[in-house]
Design a protein around this motif. Sequence first.
Motif, PDB file in Angstrom:
ATOM      1  N   ARG A  23     -24.922  55.278 -92.746  1.00  0.00           N
ATOM      2  CA  ARG A  23     -24.114  54.747 -94.056  1.00  0.00           C
ATOM      3  C   ARG A  23     -23.063  54.048 -93.558  1.00  0.00           C
ATOM      4  NH1 ARG A  23     -20.616  57.816 -96.247  1.00  0.00           N
ATOM      5  NH2 ARG A  23     -21.435  57.459 -98.223  1.00  0.00           N
ATOM      6  N   PRO A  24     -22.513  53.119 -94.220  1.00  0.00           N
ATOM      7  CA  PRO A  24     -21.512  52.460 -94.113  1.00  0.00           C
ATOM      8  C   PRO A  24     -20.172  53.119 -94.002  1.00  0.00           C
ATOM      9  CG  PRO A  24     -21.959  51.799 -96.177  1.00  0.00           C
ATOM     10  CD  PRO A  24     -23.235  52.645 -95.694  1.00  0.00           C
ATOM     11  N   LEU A  25     -19.956  53.812 -93.081  1.00  0.00           N
ATOM     12  CA  LEU A  25     -18.733  54.495 -92.835  1.00  0.00           C
ATOM     13  C   LEU A  25     -17.897  54.104 -91.532  1.00  0.00           C
ATOM     14  CD1 LEU A  25     -16.902  57.115 -93.289  1.00  0.00           C
ATOM     15  CD2 LEU A  25     -18.711  58.345 -92.266  1.00  0.00           C
ATOM     16  N   GLU A  26     -16.519  53.730 -91.810  1.00  0.00           N
ATOM     17  CA  GLU A  26     -15.668  53.560 -90.586  1.00  0.00           C
ATOM     18  C   GLU A  26     -14.987  54.713 -90.148  1.00  0.00           C
ATOM     19  OE1 GLU A  26     -13.471  50.123 -91.042  1.00  0.00           O
ATOM     20  OE2 GLU A  26     -14.811  49.265 -92.494  1.00  0.00           O
ATOM     21  N   VAL A  27     -14.986  55.161 -89.111  1.00  0.00           N
ATOM     22  CA  VAL A  27     -14.382  56.462 -88.698  1.00  0.00           C
ATOM     23  C   VAL A  27     -13.537  55.899 -87.259  1.00  0.00           C
ATOM     24  CG1 VAL A  27     -14.595  58.725 -87.576  1.00  0.00           C
ATOM     25  CG2 VAL A  27     -16.287  58.211 -89.299  1.00  0.00           C
ATOM     26  N   ASP A  28     -11.957  56.269 -87.462  1.00  0.00           N
ATOM     27  CA  ASP A  28     -11.174  56.125 -86.472  1.00  0.00           C
ATOM     28  C   ASP A  28     -10.363  57.144 -86.120  1.00  0.00           C
ATOM     29  OD1 ASP A  28      -9.338  54.855 -84.753  1.00  0.00           O
ATOM     30  OD2 ASP A  28      -8.725  53.143 -86.180  1.00  0.00           O
ATOM     31  N   LEU A  29     -10.629  57.649 -84.905  1.00  0.00           N
ATOM     32  CA  LEU A  29     -10.032  58.823 -84.329  1.00  0.00           C
ATOM     33  C   LEU A  29      -9.325  58.717 -83.141  1.00  0.00           C
ATOM     34  CD1 LEU A  29     -12.692  61.511 -84.799  1.00  0.00           C
ATOM     35  CD2 LEU A  29     -10.954  60.940 -86.213  1.00  0.00           C
ATOM     36  N   SER A  30      -8.995  57.095 -83.024  1.00  0.00           N
ATOM     37  CA  SER A  30      -8.497  56.925 -81.578  1.00  0.00           C
ATOM     38  C   SER A  30      -6.748  57.160 -81.615  1.00  0.00           C
ATOM     39  CB  SER A  30      -8.336  55.264 -81.706  1.00  0.00           C
ATOM     40  OG  SER A  30      -7.714  54.685 -82.833  1.00  0.00           O
ATOM     41  N   PHE A  31      -6.454  57.247 -80.174  1.00  0.00           N
ATOM     42  CA  PHE A  31      -4.990  57.422 -79.985  1.00  0.00           C
ATOM     43  C   PHE A  31      -4.637  59.083 -80.447  1.00  0.00           C
ATOM     44  CE2 PHE A  31      -5.064  52.849 -79.740  1.00  0.00           C
ATOM     45  CZ  PHE A  31      -4.313  52.641 -78.653  1.00  0.00           C
ATOM     46  N   ASN A  32      -5.440  59.809 -79.842  1.00  0.00           N
ATOM     47  CA  ASN A  32      -5.339  61.077 -80.259  1.00  0.00           C
ATOM     48  C   ASN A  32      -5.317  62.088 -78.849  1.00  0.00           C
ATOM     49  OD1 ASN A  32      -4.660  62.062 -83.068  1.00  0.00           O
ATOM     50  ND2 ASN A  32      -6.166  60.646 -83.289  1.00  0.00           N
ATOM     51  N   SER A  33      -5.571  63.384 -78.842  1.00  0.00           N
ATOM     52  CA  SER A  33      -5.775  64.051 -77.556  1.00  0.00           C
ATOM     53  C   SER A  33      -7.013  64.956 -77.580  1.00  0.00           C
ATOM     54  CB  SER A  33      -4.492  65.126 -77.461  1.00  0.00           C
ATOM     55  OG  SER A  33      -3.414  64.318 -76.971  1.00  0.00           O
ATOM     56  N   PHE A  34      -8.123  64.332 -78.403  1.00  0.00           N
ATOM     57  CA  PHE A  34      -9.338  64.968 -78.410  1.00  0.00           C
ATOM     58  C   PHE A  34     -10.214  65.049 -77.004  1.00  0.00           C
ATOM     59  CE2 PHE A  34      -9.514  63.119 -82.685  1.00  0.00           C
ATOM     60  CZ  PHE A  34      -9.376  64.268 -83.574  1.00  0.00           C
ATOM     61  N   GLU A  35     -10.740  66.272 -76.754  1.00  0.00           N
ATOM     62  CA  GLU A  35     -11.434  66.331 -75.349  1.00  0.00           C
ATOM     63  C   GLU A  35     -12.574  66.741 -75.539  1.00  0.00           C
ATOM     64  OE1 GLU A  35      -8.558  69.077 -73.794  1.00  0.00           O
ATOM     65  OE2 GLU A  35      -9.413  70.719 -74.754  1.00  0.00           O
TER      66      GLU A  35
END
Length: 407
Positions: free
Chosen positions: A284-296
């Motif tokens: 689906r046309p979905l934009e996801v931005d999780l940048s510049f975090n500390s996910f691992e």
Amino acid sequence: MPDLVIICYIFFLLSSYNTTAEDVKCTQQERKVLLELKNNIVIDRCGLLASWGNQEDNKDCCRWKGVHCSNYINSSVIIKIDLHGFDTSSPHPCLEGKLTPTLTELKHLSYLDLSYNNFLGEPIPNSIGSLGKLRYLDLSHAGFGGGIPHQLRHLSKLETLFISSNSFEDTLSNDNFQNFSRLKDLDLSNNSKLTLNFSVDWIPSFQLDTLKLRSLALGPHFPKWILTQRSFSYLDISEAGISEPIPTSFWNLLTLNLSFLNMSNNNITGKLPNLSHPIFDHWRPLEVDLSFNSFEGTIPSFLGNVSSLKLNNNKFSNPIPLLCPKSKIVLLDLDLSNNLSSGELPDDCWENMDELSFLNLESNQFSGKLPQSLGAIKQLQSFRLCDNTFFRSPTHFIMELLLFGHP
């Protein structure tokens, strides 16, 4: 006879709500309020108020630019003022001046847009809280300052509230939103001195479609009240000082209405769950931005069924479930740069990602050979591989792709 009564009643209703330009006339009091607003504006770069005047042939303010009226039983009322000052040809706001408090005399006003102007750091007039029929209020990018008047809480019919990108200095609590049961769209973004102080157990009376809280001090904890919202189409809580994991229950609350999700530039920790959720079952046309975090940890495959995915500048170590989907996906933009991913890129998966137009794998710890199957990505327009340890120069590899269609 009853049929005749019904026909007459319908005719009465139609004539009462007639809104044609020929019938709608501006009252002297309404015209006076608007002219006072114009007199408080010192600069009009875009000519928004050029049609506003008191000449004999120009007294009908219902014909003025940005003013909309409705006629009800032979008396006109102003229901909408749209003076948004956005002008792509100029870096300056259209209107500069002060906002007259007498707008409160427009009792039937339901729509007010004064965005992208400059009201010179003045506070929002308290009197706006008296516009009891207001449904839409946009004061974003408008140069307001000071505190947000508590009188706004009286706008119980409000459905849209946009006050982003001003210079407010205030703390908002549950009480400021207690009467907003009809609220659908809320934007408080980019007010660096605006603080939200909600009770931990607060359950709002509204269900939001749009929520924008960019650059507000929400953290360090994930705002629990957001977990009560079940119909988001747009959510932006980026640069919000959040520094704990996202509750797993948050992902389960997302609906098929979602088109934009931005949690970037926080310090969110932890791992992303490997979910099976209807929203991610199909593209689906979905934009996801999780940048510049500390996910691992591992990047789960469920994120592949979106149009744009930004996971750069985190600590992800295993992107393989995402890069090696079991079936074809239509991911268009993917940024995994500046993570801790290592090892060789898979060689037999890229044909399932052949719609990619942007792929960024820079600044990881990838090694080994660059897979020939990367040549299956026919739509690729931007491909970044630098700052890894591949056996072969990415520049040489890309040149062969361009010249021969394969490495």
